[in-house]
Design a protein around this motif. Structure first.
Motif, PDB file in Angstrom:
ATOM      1  N   ASP A  20       3.513  14.895  18.910  1.00 54.27           N
ATOM      2  CA  ASP A  20       4.345  15.616  19.321  1.00 54.27           C
ATOM      3  C   ASP A  20       6.321  15.831  18.850  1.00 54.27           C
ATOM      4  O   ASP A  20       6.430  16.876  19.164  1.00 54.27           O
ATOM      5  CB  ASP A  20       4.624  15.204  21.207  1.00 54.27           C
ATOM      6  N   PHE A  21       6.447  14.914  18.219  1.00 54.07           N
ATOM      7  CA  PHE A  21       7.945  15.106  17.587  1.00 54.07           C
ATOM      8  C   PHE A  21       8.211  15.775  16.801  1.00 54.07           C
ATOM      9  O   PHE A  21       9.114  16.528  16.013  1.00 54.07           O
ATOM     10  CB  PHE A  21       8.396  13.318  17.335  1.00 54.07           C
ATOM     11  N   ALA A  22       7.287  15.855  15.803  1.00 55.43           N
ATOM     12  CA  ALA A  22       6.932  16.679  14.794  1.00 55.43           C
ATOM     13  C   ALA A  22       6.654  18.028  14.768  1.00 55.43           C
ATOM     14  O   ALA A  22       7.293  19.219  14.476  1.00 55.43           O
ATOM     15  CB  ALA A  22       5.494  16.345  13.685  1.00 55.43           C
ATOM     16  N   ALA A  23       5.814  18.560  16.083  1.00 55.11           N
ATOM     17  CA  ALA A  23       5.230  19.802  16.838  1.00 55.11           C
ATOM     18  C   ALA A  23       7.337  20.417  17.193  1.00 55.11           C
ATOM     19  O   ALA A  23       7.403  21.733  17.085  1.00 55.11           O
ATOM     20  CB  ALA A  23       4.670  19.799  17.578  1.00 55.11           C
ATOM     21  N   TRP A  24       7.810  19.515  17.856  1.00 55.40           N
ATOM     22  CA  TRP A  24       8.975  19.442  18.575  1.00 55.40           C
ATOM     23  C   TRP A  24      10.366  20.284  17.239  1.00 55.40           C
ATOM     24  O   TRP A  24      10.917  21.138  17.381  1.00 55.40           O
ATOM     25  CB  TRP A  24       9.769  18.673  19.184  1.00 55.40           C
ATOM     26  N   ALA A  25      10.162  19.186  16.369  1.00 55.97           N
ATOM     27  CA  ALA A  25      11.041  19.448  14.821  1.00 55.97           C
ATOM     28  C   ALA A  25      11.430  20.380  14.399  1.00 55.97           C
ATOM     29  O   ALA A  25      11.573  21.689  13.518  1.00 55.97           O
ATOM     30  CB  ALA A  25      11.464  18.368  13.817  1.00 55.97           C
ATOM     31  N   LYS A  26       9.561  21.251  14.263  1.00 58.16           N
ATOM     32  CA  LYS A  26       9.269  22.488  13.686  1.00 58.16           C
ATOM     33  C   LYS A  26       9.955  23.399  14.420  1.00 58.16           C
ATOM     34  O   LYS A  26      10.318  24.159  14.014  1.00 58.16           O
ATOM     35  CB  LYS A  26       7.799  22.318  13.047  1.00 58.16           C
ATOM     36  N   SER A  27      10.003  23.698  15.737  1.00 59.29           N
ATOM     37  CA  SER A  27      10.175  24.367  16.168  1.00 59.29           C
ATOM     38  C   SER A  27      11.538  24.202  16.221  1.00 59.29           C
ATOM     39  O   SER A  27      12.432  25.724  16.197  1.00 59.29           O
ATOM     40  CB  SER A  27       9.375  24.662  17.819  1.00 59.29           C
ATOM     41  N   GLU A  28      12.463  23.640  16.451  1.00 60.36           N
ATOM     42  CA  GLU A  28      14.201  23.376  16.117  1.00 60.36           C
ATOM     43  C   GLU A  28      14.734  23.353  14.460  1.00 60.36           C
ATOM     44  O   GLU A  28      16.152  23.358  13.795  1.00 60.36           O
ATOM     45  CB  GLU A  28      14.652  21.970  16.667  1.00 60.36           C
ATOM     46  N   ASN A  29      13.241  23.602  13.938  1.00 56.23           N
ATOM     47  CA  ASN A  29      13.781  23.962  12.300  1.00 56.23           C
ATOM     48  C   ASN A  29      14.676  22.802  11.748  1.00 56.23           C
ATOM     49  O   ASN A  29      15.594  22.540  11.235  1.00 56.23           O
ATOM     50  CB  ASN A  29      15.067  25.008  12.186  1.00 56.23           C
ATOM     51  N   ILE A  30      13.885  21.594  12.322  1.00 53.03           N
ATOM     52  CA  ILE A  30      14.484  20.473  11.983  1.00 53.03           C
ATOM     53  C   ILE A  30      13.376  19.992  11.012  1.00 53.03           C
ATOM     54  O   ILE A  30      12.272  19.817  11.329  1.00 53.03           O
ATOM     55  CB  ILE A  30      14.920  18.874  13.174  1.00 53.03           C
ATOM     56  N   ALA A  31      14.167  18.907   9.539  1.00 54.51           N
ATOM     57  CA  ALA A  31      13.264  18.396   8.609  1.00 54.51           C
ATOM     58  C   ALA A  31      13.145  16.601   9.368  1.00 54.51           C
ATOM     59  O   ALA A  31      13.200  16.157   9.715  1.00 54.51           O
ATOM     60  CB  ALA A  31      13.699  17.995   7.676  1.00 54.51           C
ATOM     61  N   VAL A  32      11.378  16.725   9.828  1.00 54.59           N
ATOM     62  CA  VAL A  32      11.517  15.962  10.162  1.00 54.59           C
ATOM     63  C   VAL A  32      11.517  14.254   9.826  1.00 54.59           C
ATOM     64  O   VAL A  32      11.693  13.655   9.869  1.00 54.59           O
ATOM     65  CB  VAL A  32       9.859  15.426  10.530  1.00 54.59           C
ATOM     66  N   ASN A  33      10.932  14.924   7.977  1.00 53.79           N
ATOM     67  CA  ASN A  33      11.170  13.370   6.968  1.00 53.79           C
ATOM     68  C   ASN A  33      12.933  12.821   7.361  1.00 53.79           C
ATOM     69  O   ASN A  33      13.899  11.785   7.473  1.00 53.79           O
ATOM     70  CB  ASN A  33      11.117  13.411   6.145  1.00 53.79           C
TER      71      ASN A  33
END
Length: 534
Positions: free
Chosen positions: A97-110
């Motif tokens: 869920d965090f990875a999906a949210w980060a992608k929607s916010e254009n944030i690099a998960v790593n």
């Protein structure tokens, strides 16, 4: 009374600031005086040599704010936005869920996890459904406060630089941890700081210092007004580096081409030329290259659309050799009446060459096709047809064209030098001796030859030279003795030595280049620095 000390305007300003504000760092002296840093350093060095200044050096760590840091910080760093999201989610989230949210916010998960972990605000955990991200207690507190790195950047108004020794040891360590590998926010670099102060001798010396005007020359007005008494002429330092002077010179590639021409002319060769737009007859058929050879395909050869055909030798009755595209030595004759038929017979059944030929029906239409010549052998083969009897020594330097993909070692347009020797006693030894002499003239002392295969010479060799600067042998081109299928149809019954060598490769070795495209660059600053002696 002790002798007075004469100081120019810049040096006097440096002494005055060091006396009033010392110990003081060189950069601060520059700000206070408006004097160029090089002049400040020169004044300090001279004063230190006379025991008037004390110069203390220390290593300092300087932080320089990167362009764009304001937008990144004020817009919310990835780890800060991640911490806020975790807080809104109750303190933890499944990793998916965090990875999906980060992608929607254009944030690099790593990045969010890496820097959140470094700040101690985020940590990985295990939940019932798998991996989760957890907001730490420190993370909850951090959302209501500002970390030391952000505080420092804001104190600088996201501009300029500052030394870390203005912070306490704990904060310095924290800034290094959070910013040393984050160039998008700031860069850390070690600097040698020079701190200036007056010695006791320097304080006494400044009391008898007098400011003078320093000039390179005196003007008539200085002499008339008496101002020359307060002017000191600057001494000339003959040890300083002089301005580089770059004389006019030939382009490096053109220089290699002219040296190549001169080398062969000095060896008794005659230069010949032929058109860059050539018929397939002279480019391929006269060299006993079959009409279905892969090299004749459009992916390797450029074919002309207009004109699409060229007349075969003898088809233009009364035409001079020059009108048919060849410029040959005076007295040369080119009889095309039976030449085409002999080439045709040689392709089909070997004619009188002792060969079986290629065993197909030769097409005059294919032979009339117009190409951008793929080698300068087209020029030397014309010369051989016009001068079939010994002695004869001919060479050609010119453009050639191949349908190549542009890369560091290939271009679709390049230069080649071809040569032939027609002699009753010609043999492989004389071929190798000729090429060894040529490369010796071009600056390569060690040359050797390796057995090779080329379709229209037998025997054939590769020419290899030793490059001292690289410590290895490098291939330069191919050579051999023309096969009877090439020489007999042209009316030559004697051995013919032949070679084709790349000019660009030779130039790359001479000038230390690894990319052929650099030979055609337009960077004048680089071109003017090429030594004349190469």
């Amino acid at each position: 009374m002790a002798d007075e000390i004469l100081l120019n305007e810049a040096a006097y300003a440096v002494w005055r600031v060091v006396k009033e504000r010392g110990p003081i760092e060189v950069g601060e002296v520059v700000k206070q005086t408006g004097v160029d840093q090089a002049q400040v350093s020169a004044a300090a060095t001279e004063a230190a040599e006379h025991g008037h200044f004390r110069v203390d050096e220390r290593e300092r760590e300087e932080l320089t704010v990167s362009e764009g840091a304001r937008e990144l910080v004020e817009g919310g760093l990835p780890e800060q936005r991640a911490a806020k999201k975790l807080l809104d989610a109750g303190g933890k989230m499944p990793m998916g869920d965090f990875a999906a949210w980060a992608k929607s916010e254009n944030i690099a998960v790593n990045d969010a996890i890496k820097w959140g972990t470094a700040r101690g605000t985020i940590e990985r955990g295990k939940g019932e459904g798998g991996a989760v991200l957890v907001l730490t207690n420190a993370g909850r507190e951090a959302l209501a406060s500002t970390d030391v790195d952000v505080t420092l950047l804001r104190s600088l108004n996201y501009h300029g630089s500052a030394y870390l020794d203005g912070l306490d040891a704990t904060d310095q360590s924290r800034v290094r941890e959070l910013l040393s590998k984050r160039p998008e926010l700031a860069k850390l670099k070690k600097r040698t700081s020079r701190v200036l102060s007056l010695t006791d001798a320097g304080k006494k010396a400044f009391e008898r210092a007098r400011k003078i005007v320093e000039r390179n020359t005196l003007t008539p007005e200085d002499l008339e007004s008496g101002a020359w008494r307060e002017i000191r002429l600057r001494p000339y330092d003959v040890k300083l580096a002089a301005k580089d002077v770059y004389p006019a010179k030939m382009h490096p590639l053109r220089k290699i081409i002219e040296q190549t021409r001169r080398a062969f002319l000095e060896m008794g060769f005659s230069e010949v030329v032929s058109p860059m737009i050539e018929s397939a007859f002279w480019n391929f058929d006269a060299l006993f290259q079959p009409q279905d050879h892969p090299a004749r395909d459009m992916q390797d050869t450029f074919y002309m659309a207009d004109p699409a055909e060229a007349p075969l030798p003898g088809e233009e009755r009364g035409a001079r050799s020059e009108e048919r595209g060849a410029r040959l030595p005076a007295g040369s004759k080119l009889d095309g009446s039976s030449l085409v038929d002999r080439v045709r017979r040689t392709h089909e059944d070997g004619w009188e060459t002792g060969s079986e030929g290629w065993g197909y029906t030769w097409s005059p239409e294919r032979s009339k096709q117009v190409v951008l010549r793929t080698h300068t052998t087209a020029a030397t083969i014309r010369a051989l047809a016009a001068n079939p009897n010994p002695p004869g020594k001919f060479f050609c330097v010119g453009w050639t064209y191949r349908n190549e993909t542009i890369s560091f070692k290939h271009l679709p347009v390049f230069h080649q030098v071809d040569g032939i020797i027609i002699d009753e006693e010609a043999n492989l030894a004389s071929l190798m001796g000729t090429l060894q002499e040529f490369y010796s003239k071009m600056g390569f002392g060690r040359v050797k030859f390796k057995p090779a295969f080329y379709p229209y010479t037998e025997p054939s060799v590769d020419v290899v030279v030793y490059m001292d600067s690289r410590g290895k042998w490098l291939e330069m081109g191919g050579a051999g003795i023309f096969r009877p299928e090439v020489t007999l149809p042209l009316g030559c019954k004697y051995p013919v030595l032949a070679w084709g060598l790349g000019i660009e490769r030779l130039a790359m070795l001479r000038f230390g280049l690894s990319d052929i495209r650099d030979l055609y660059g337009t960077n004048l600053n680089e071109l003017e620095k090429v030594p004349l002696w190469r």
